[in-house]
Design an enzyme around this catalytic site. Structure first.
Site, short mmCIF file in Angstrom:
data_model
loop_
_atom_site.label_atom_id
_atom_site.label_comp_id
_atom_site.label_asym_id
_atom_site.label_seq_id
_atom_site.Cartn_x
_atom_site.Cartn_y
_atom_site.Cartn_z
N HIS A 67 0.64 -1.18 0.38
CA HIS A 67 0.45 0.14 -0.54
C HIS A 67 0.87 1.31 -0.14
O HIS A 67 0.91 2.81 -0.86
CB HIS A 67 -0.73 0.19 0.69
N GLU A 68 1.36 0.78 0.89
CA GLU A 68 2.15 2.34 1.06
C GLU A 68 3.87 2.10 0.09
O GLU A 68 3.94 3.51 -1.02
CB GLU A 68 4.11 2.17 1.94
N HIS A 71 2.24 4.69 -3.70
CA HIS A 71 1.76 6.18 -2.40
C HIS A 71 3.10 6.74 -3.10
O HIS A 71 3.29 7.30 -4.11
CB HIS A 71 1.71 6.61 -1.31
#
Length: 156
Positions: A67-68, A71
């Site tokens: 998820h990170e 980003h």
């Protein structure tokens, strides 16, 4: 697992899932309480909550890292890196990253010990559940403008 092993894991996931290198730092941040991890826009570093690894295991940690990294890679490329952006949603789906991390067992400590105060209208019987006390001389029922009285106070 320490910060060096975490750095290695993030680099491996970045190459395997995204086909791109991770060139910044990844480390555990013990101050994170309500989130699994975060991507820092200014430094491009990734911070991870160690509690998620300890309580939910390696698979949950890998999901948070993916998820990170979504980003991270989108921000580096100048694409839409925010949760609401279409680029972000598409990349998350492509790599199988979770939208949210799983809740920690035991719930949020702040919500566990809160009290609940119940007020009732004398006229219509409408109930109002509040976390904070309200001034019954100042506030009235929103339905019929009747007088409010405190009925009950209980722990959550």
């Amino acid at each position: 697992m320490d910060d060096i092993e975490l750095q290695r894991l993030v680099e491996e996931i970045s190459l395997a899932e995204f086909g791109k290198p991770f060139r910044h730092k990844a480390y555990f941040n013990s101050r994170l309480k309500t989130t699994g991890g975060r991507y820092m826009l200014s430094t491009h570093h990734v911070e991870i909550n160690r509690i998620y690894l300890e309580q939910l295991g390696h698979q949950e940690l890998c999901g948070i890292i993916k998820h990170e990294l979504c980003h991270y890679h989108l921000h580096i490329e100048g694409k839409g890196y925010k949760h609401r952006d279409q680029d972000f949603k598409m990349l998350m789906k492509a790599v199988g990253a979770p939208r949210f991390c799983s809740p920690l067992p035991g719930g949020n400590r702040r919500d566990r010990n809160k009290k609940l105060i119940i007020y009732s209208c004398k006229n219509c019987g409408q109930e109002y559940h509040r976390r904070r006390k309200i001034n019954t001389l100042k506030y009235v029922c929103g339905k019929c403008r009747g007088k409010l009285v405190k009925v009950n106070e209980r722990e959550n």
